[in-house]
Design a protein around this motif. Structure first.
Motif, PDB file in Angstrom:
ATOM      1  N   GLY A   1       0.786  -1.236   0.000  1.00 36.74           N
ATOM      2  CA  GLY A   1       0.000   0.000   0.000  1.00 36.74           C
ATOM      3  C   GLY A   1       0.809   1.272   0.000  1.00 36.74           C
ATOM      4  O   GLY A   1       0.278   2.349   0.307  1.00 36.74           O
ATOM      5  N   TYR A   2       2.075   1.186  -0.377  1.00 40.12           N
ATOM      6  CA  TYR A   2       2.954   2.348  -0.266  1.00 40.12           C
ATOM      7  C   TYR A   2       2.700   3.422  -1.328  1.00 40.12           C
ATOM      8  O   TYR A   2       3.227   4.529  -1.224  1.00 40.12           O
ATOM      9  N   PHE A   3       1.905   3.090  -2.364  1.00 39.04           N
ATOM     10  CA  PHE A   3       1.550   4.083  -3.379  1.00 39.04           C
ATOM     11  C   PHE A   3       0.173   4.698  -3.125  1.00 39.04           C
ATOM     12  O   PHE A   3      -0.294   5.516  -3.923  1.00 39.04           O
ATOM     13  N   GLY A   4      -0.451   4.313  -2.057  1.00 41.07           N
ATOM     14  CA  GLY A   4      -1.778   4.826  -1.755  1.00 41.07           C
ATOM     15  C   GLY A   4      -2.861   4.064  -2.507  1.00 41.07           C
ATOM     16  O   GLY A   4      -2.601   3.045  -3.148  1.00 41.07           O
ATOM     17  N   LYS A   5      -4.070   4.577  -2.438  1.00 38.46           N
ATOM     18  CA  LYS A   5      -5.210   3.902  -3.074  1.00 38.46           C
ATOM     19  C   LYS A   5      -5.391   4.364  -4.520  1.00 38.46           C
ATOM     20  O   LYS A   5      -5.171   5.514  -4.847  1.00 38.46           O
ATOM     21  N   GLY A   6      -5.817   3.425  -5.359  1.00 41.30           N
ATOM     22  CA  GLY A   6      -6.168   3.744  -6.737  1.00 41.30           C
ATOM     23  C   GLY A   6      -5.042   4.290  -7.575  1.00 41.30           C
ATOM     24  O   GLY A   6      -5.255   5.166  -8.421  1.00 41.30           O
ATOM     25  N   VAL A   7      -3.821   3.770  -7.399  1.00 36.63           N
ATOM     26  CA  VAL A   7      -2.675   4.302  -8.133  1.00 36.63           C
ATOM     27  C   VAL A   7      -2.874   4.192  -9.646  1.00 36.63           C
ATOM     28  O   VAL A   7      -2.386   5.028 -10.410  1.00 36.63           O
ATOM     29  N   GLY A   8      -3.639   3.201 -10.084  1.00 40.83           N
ATOM     30  CA  GLY A   8      -3.857   3.009 -11.513  1.00 40.83           C
ATOM     31  C   GLY A   8      -4.637   4.124 -12.175  1.00 40.83           C
ATOM     32  O   GLY A   8      -4.546   4.320 -13.387  1.00 40.83           O
ATOM     33  N   SER A   9      -5.387   4.879 -11.393  1.00 38.66           N
ATOM     34  CA  SER A   9      -6.182   5.977 -11.948  1.00 38.66           C
ATOM     35  C   SER A   9      -5.546   7.347 -11.715  1.00 38.66           C
ATOM     36  O   SER A   9      -6.101   8.373 -12.105  1.00 38.66           O
ATOM     37  N   ILE A  10      -4.376   7.363 -11.081  1.00 42.93           N
ATOM     38  CA  ILE A  10      -3.694   8.618 -10.789  1.00 42.93           C
ATOM     39  C   ILE A  10      -2.925   9.092 -12.018  1.00 42.93           C
ATOM     40  O   ILE A  10      -2.085   8.366 -12.549  1.00 42.93           O
ATOM     41  N   ASP A  11      -3.203  10.325 -12.470  1.00 43.07           N
ATOM     42  CA  ASP A  11      -2.465  10.848 -13.613  1.00 43.07           C
ATOM     43  C   ASP A  11      -1.254  11.648 -13.136  1.00 43.07           C
ATOM     44  O   ASP A  11      -1.023  11.818 -11.935  1.00 43.07           O
ATOM     45  N   TYR A  12      -0.495  12.163 -14.097  1.00 44.01           N
ATOM     46  CA  TYR A  12       0.760  12.854 -13.791  1.00 44.01           C
ATOM     47  C   TYR A  12       0.540  14.059 -12.882  1.00 44.01           C
ATOM     48  O   TYR A  12       1.225  14.228 -11.867  1.00 44.01           O
ATOM     49  N   ASP A  13      -0.422  14.905 -13.232  1.00 41.49           N
ATOM     50  CA  ASP A  13      -0.640  16.127 -12.461  1.00 41.49           C
ATOM     51  C   ASP A  13      -1.113  15.829 -11.040  1.00 41.49           C
ATOM     52  O   ASP A  13      -0.723  16.515 -10.095  1.00 41.49           O
ATOM     53  N   THR A  14      -1.951  14.809 -10.907  1.00 39.94           N
ATOM     54  CA  THR A  14      -2.451  14.441  -9.577  1.00 39.94           C
ATOM     55  C   THR A  14      -1.320  13.909  -8.712  1.00 39.94           C
ATOM     56  O   THR A  14      -1.223  14.229  -7.519  1.00 39.94           O
ATOM     57  N   ALA A  15      -0.466  13.094  -9.303  1.00 39.36           N
ATOM     58  CA  ALA A  15       0.680  12.567  -8.555  1.00 39.36           C
ATOM     59  C   ALA A  15       1.605  13.698  -8.108  1.00 39.36           C
ATOM     60  O   ALA A  15       2.076  13.721  -6.966  1.00 39.36           O
ATOM     61  N   MET A  16       1.853  14.634  -9.006  1.00 40.82           N
ATOM     62  CA  MET A  16       2.669  15.794  -8.662  1.00 40.82           C
ATOM     63  C   MET A  16       2.029  16.572  -7.513  1.00 40.82           C
ATOM     64  O   MET A  16       2.705  16.962  -6.542  1.00 40.82           O
ATOM     65  N   ASN A  17       0.733  16.784  -7.609  1.00 41.44           N
ATOM     66  CA  ASN A  17       0.008  17.543  -6.596  1.00 41.44           C
ATOM     67  C   ASN A  17       0.025  16.835  -5.241  1.00 41.44           C
ATOM     68  O   ASN A  17       0.122  17.481  -4.187  1.00 41.44           O
ATOM     69  N   GLN A  18      -0.078  15.521  -5.243  1.00 43.52           N
ATOM     70  CA  GLN A  18      -0.033  14.769  -3.987  1.00 43.52           C
ATOM     71  C   GLN A  18       1.255  15.057  -3.232  1.00 43.52           C
ATOM     72  O   GLN A  18       1.247  15.249  -2.018  1.00 43.52           O
ATOM     73  N   PHE A  19       2.349  15.080  -3.973  1.00 46.75           N
ATOM     74  CA  PHE A  19       3.632  15.332  -3.324  1.00 46.75           C
ATOM     75  C   PHE A  19       3.760  16.785  -2.886  1.00 46.75           C
ATOM     76  O   PHE A  19       4.144  17.075  -1.744  1.00 46.75           O
ATOM     77  N   LEU A  20       3.421  17.718  -3.758  1.00 49.63           N
ATOM     78  CA  LEU A  20       3.623  19.136  -3.467  1.00 49.63           C
ATOM     79  C   LEU A  20       2.677  19.668  -2.400  1.00 49.63           C
ATOM     80  O   LEU A  20       2.929  20.740  -1.825  1.00 49.63           O
ATOM     81  N   THR A  21       1.615  18.942  -2.116  1.00 48.01           N
ATOM     82  CA  THR A  21       0.693  19.371  -1.056  1.00 48.01           C
ATOM     83  C   THR A  21       0.893  18.569   0.226  1.00 48.01           C
ATOM     84  O   THR A  21       0.102  18.687   1.165  1.00 48.01           O
ATOM     85  N   GLY A  22       1.954  17.756   0.256  1.00 49.71           N
ATOM     86  CA  GLY A  22       2.294  17.046   1.477  1.00 49.71           C
ATOM     87  C   GLY A  22       1.516  15.775   1.731  1.00 49.71           C
ATOM     88  O   GLY A  22       1.565  15.230   2.839  1.00 49.71           O
ATOM     89  N   LYS A  23       0.817  15.275   0.715  1.00 51.52           N
ATOM     90  CA  LYS A  23       0.019  14.052   0.896  1.00 51.52           C
ATOM     91  C   LYS A  23       0.833  12.790   0.674  1.00 51.52           C
ATOM     92  O   LYS A  23       0.350  11.683   0.953  1.00 51.52           O
ATOM     93  N   ALA A  24       2.036  12.937   0.172  1.00 51.22           N
ATOM     94  CA  ALA A  24       2.945  11.796   0.000  1.00 51.22           C
ATOM     95  C   ALA A  24       4.355  12.285   0.309  1.00 51.22           C
ATOM     96  O   ALA A  24       4.709  13.434   0.020  1.00 51.22           O
ATOM     97  N   ALA A  25       5.168  11.415   0.876  1.00 51.30           N
ATOM     98  CA  ALA A  25       6.500  11.831   1.345  1.00 51.30           C
ATOM     99  C   ALA A  25       7.577  11.777   0.280  1.00 51.30           C
ATOM    100  O   ALA A  25       8.568  12.508   0.364  1.00 51.30           O
ATOM    101  N   MET A  26       7.387  10.923  -0.739  1.00 52.10           N
ATOM    102  CA  MET A  26       8.423  10.757  -1.760  1.00 52.10           C
ATOM    103  C   MET A  26       7.804  10.705  -3.154  1.00 52.10           C
ATOM    104  O   MET A  26       6.655  10.273  -3.318  1.00 52.10           O
ATOM    105  N   PHE A  27       8.599  11.121  -4.146  1.00 58.94           N
ATOM    106  CA  PHE A  27       8.089  11.238  -5.508  1.00 58.94           C
ATOM    107  C   PHE A  27       9.234  11.006  -6.480  1.00 58.94           C
ATOM    108  O   PHE A  27      10.133  11.842  -6.598  1.00 58.94           O
ATOM    109  N   TYR A  28       9.245   9.870  -7.160  1.00 59.22           N
ATOM    110  CA  TYR A  28      10.278   9.626  -8.175  1.00 59.22           C
ATOM    111  C   TYR A  28       9.933  10.448  -9.410  1.00 59.22           C
ATOM    112  O   TYR A  28       8.856  10.312  -9.982  1.00 59.22           O
ATOM    113  N   MET A  29      10.870  11.289  -9.826  1.00 57.01           N
ATOM    114  CA  MET A  29      10.584  12.166 -10.966  1.00 57.01           C
ATOM    115  C   MET A  29      11.885  12.728 -11.515  1.00 57.01           C
ATOM    116  O   MET A  29      12.941  12.618 -10.910  1.00 57.01           O
ATOM    117  N   GLY A  30      11.795  13.353 -12.685  1.00 60.76           N
ATOM    118  CA  GLY A  30      12.951  13.976 -13.308  1.00 60.76           C
ATOM    119  C   GLY A  30      13.093  15.422 -12.899  1.00 60.76           C
ATOM    120  O   GLY A  30      12.186  16.027 -12.311  1.00 60.76           O
TER     121      GLY A  30
END
Length: 439
Positions: free
Chosen positions: A258-287
């Motif tokens: 469960g380390y990617f949270g719920k519904g990771v398959g429906s998460i798009d790029y912008d939502t994933a970025m937003n999760q990290f930048l709003t403090g909802k996730a601690a780590m974010f693999y990205m360029g």
């Protein structure tokens, strides 16, 4: 990096997944062209770009009025743009007419550029840069990345240069007593600790798929060494070999816990970025293109000062090194051989000496050119990434970099199933290997 639309970012990130299907047409158009036609003095410094990327043309336009005014007076800059989806077709048409512009975006796949090189239509950039005395103005890591993508040759210039790693929330790490993980085991342990405290460890886009497959290649490079995926491309190894399946197993295990949270398959790029930048996730693999978002106070609610960057961790006993960063040069830009004359050379020399500083100062964009003037970075994490690029001597590619278009699509479409548990690691790697075998 300058802010762009999410569509443009995704197009840029997936640029190496398209374009190979039409190579046969290009080969026909270029066949028998030998040296690519007789030389012809250009009337303008023509530049064919893609509509989605405004940074290069804006920077060159500024330079034409400043640092490169002398070159521009002799050979005026003239920019034409086409949608990225139409670029390959446009290049095929121009190549067939022996009418490629002086400088042009080099196609959506390295294979397309290599076909142009074989037909003699692309200038020998390494030789030209040496003649001009500016080859040393390219960062060694950028040159290494270009050669890895383009058959060992310097066939494009790095107007853009990105490395990849894990951005993390410094405050969350500090609040939970977590040190920056140096090994995969430490990363998994940190994720477990965060999950136990109710903090989502990772943010990732399962909808795009590539943010998940990047983790697989990261593990492969650390465990098997920087040639792990080249061996697959060369037929010396298969993704179904046990040591390759191991990487998929490790990433699948993160999803199972469960380390990617719920519904990771429906998460798009912008939502994933937003999760990290709003403090909802601690780590974010990205360029490093994410630095544009990180530096934007409106987007980054955790604050750039609390955003850190770390390399993909080491695998204990592995053959890889943490200083081998996955990298890319965005949409490479190259030059036509027939129009590379003294006036074009003056432009190229000026670009090599000044583009790195201009792009960073005016756009916050990191290129593969050296920065020769003092430019104040927007924040500490930008400085860290720039220093990392300058110090890097060997880089690696990403999971699908050497794949066919079909295999890339299969890989990215099945990645969410791997971490959600609907596809086993063995099934995932077999499916991608089958797609590679069919190319």
């Amino acid at each position: 990096m300058p802010l762009r639309t999410s569509r443009a970012r995704r197009a840029r990130l997936s640029l190496l997944t398209a374009g190979t299907a039409s190579l046969a047409l290009l080969a026909t158009a270029c066949g028998g062209s030998g040296a690519g036609g007789s030389s012809s003095a250009p009337e303008n410094f023509d530049y064919l770009s893609v509509t989605e990327n405004t940074t290069v043309k804006t920077a060159l336009t500024a330079m034409s009025k400043g640092e490169c005014k002398a070159a521009n007076d002799a050979l005026p800059l003239k920019v034409e743009t086409v949608p990225q989806a139409s670029l390959d077709q446009k290049l095929q048409l121009l190549a067939g007419q022996d009418a490629l512009p002086v400088q042009f975006a080099a196609g959506n796949a390295p294979a397309l550029t290599q076909q142009l090189v074989k037909s003699g239509k692309v200038a020998d950039l390494e030789a030209k840069l040496k003649e001009l005395g500016v080859l040393d103005q390219l960062e060694p890591a950028a040159v290494s990345t270009i050669k890895a993508l383009y058959g060992g040759e310097l066939q494009v210039l790095p107007y853009e240069y990105n490395i990849e790693g894990i951005f993390y929330n410094k405050k969350v790490f500090a609040d939970h007593g977590i040190k920056v993980p140096g090994t995969w085991e430490e990363l998994v342990s940190a994720a477990a600790k965060l999950e136990a405290k109710g903090v989502q460890p990772f943010s990732a886009s399962g909808q795009q798929g590539w943010p998940l497959t990047r983790l697989i290649s990261g593990y492969l490079y650390r465990s098997l060494g920087p040639d792990a995926l080249q061996k697959v491309a060369d037929g010396k190894a298969k993704l179904t070999d046990p040591e390759y399946v191991k990487a998929a197993e490790e990433v699948a295990a993160l999803g199972k816990k469960g380390y990617f949270g719920k519904g990771v398959g429906s998460i798009d790029y912008d939502t994933a970025m937003n999760q990290f930048l709003t403090g909802k996730a601690a780590m974010f693999y990205m360029g490093s293109w994410a630095l544009a978002n990180i530096s934007d106070d409106k987007q980054n609610k955790i604050g750039a000062e609390d955003t850190g960057f770390m390399p993909f961790p080491a695998v204990t006993g592995g053959k890889g090194s943490v200083d081998q960063y996955p990298s890319n040069v965005g949409l490479g830009i190259t030059f036509a051989s027939k129009s590379f004359d003294k006036k074009t050379g003056a432009w190229v020399s000026c670009i090599a000496k000044n583009y790195g500083s201009t792009a960073l100062k005016d756009h916050g964009s990191i290129s593969g050119f050296k920065v020769n003037t003092e430019v104040k970075d927007a924040n500490e994490v930008t400085t860290q990434v720039r220093d990392t690029i300058s110090a890097s001597k060997q880089n690696v590619l990403w999971f699908e970099a050497l794949f066919s278009t079909k295999a890339t699509t299969v890989s990215q479409q099945n990645a969410a199933g791997l971490v959600s548990g609907s596809t086993s690691p063995e099934q995932f790697m077999q499916t991608v290997q089958d797609a590679l075998a069919a190319q």
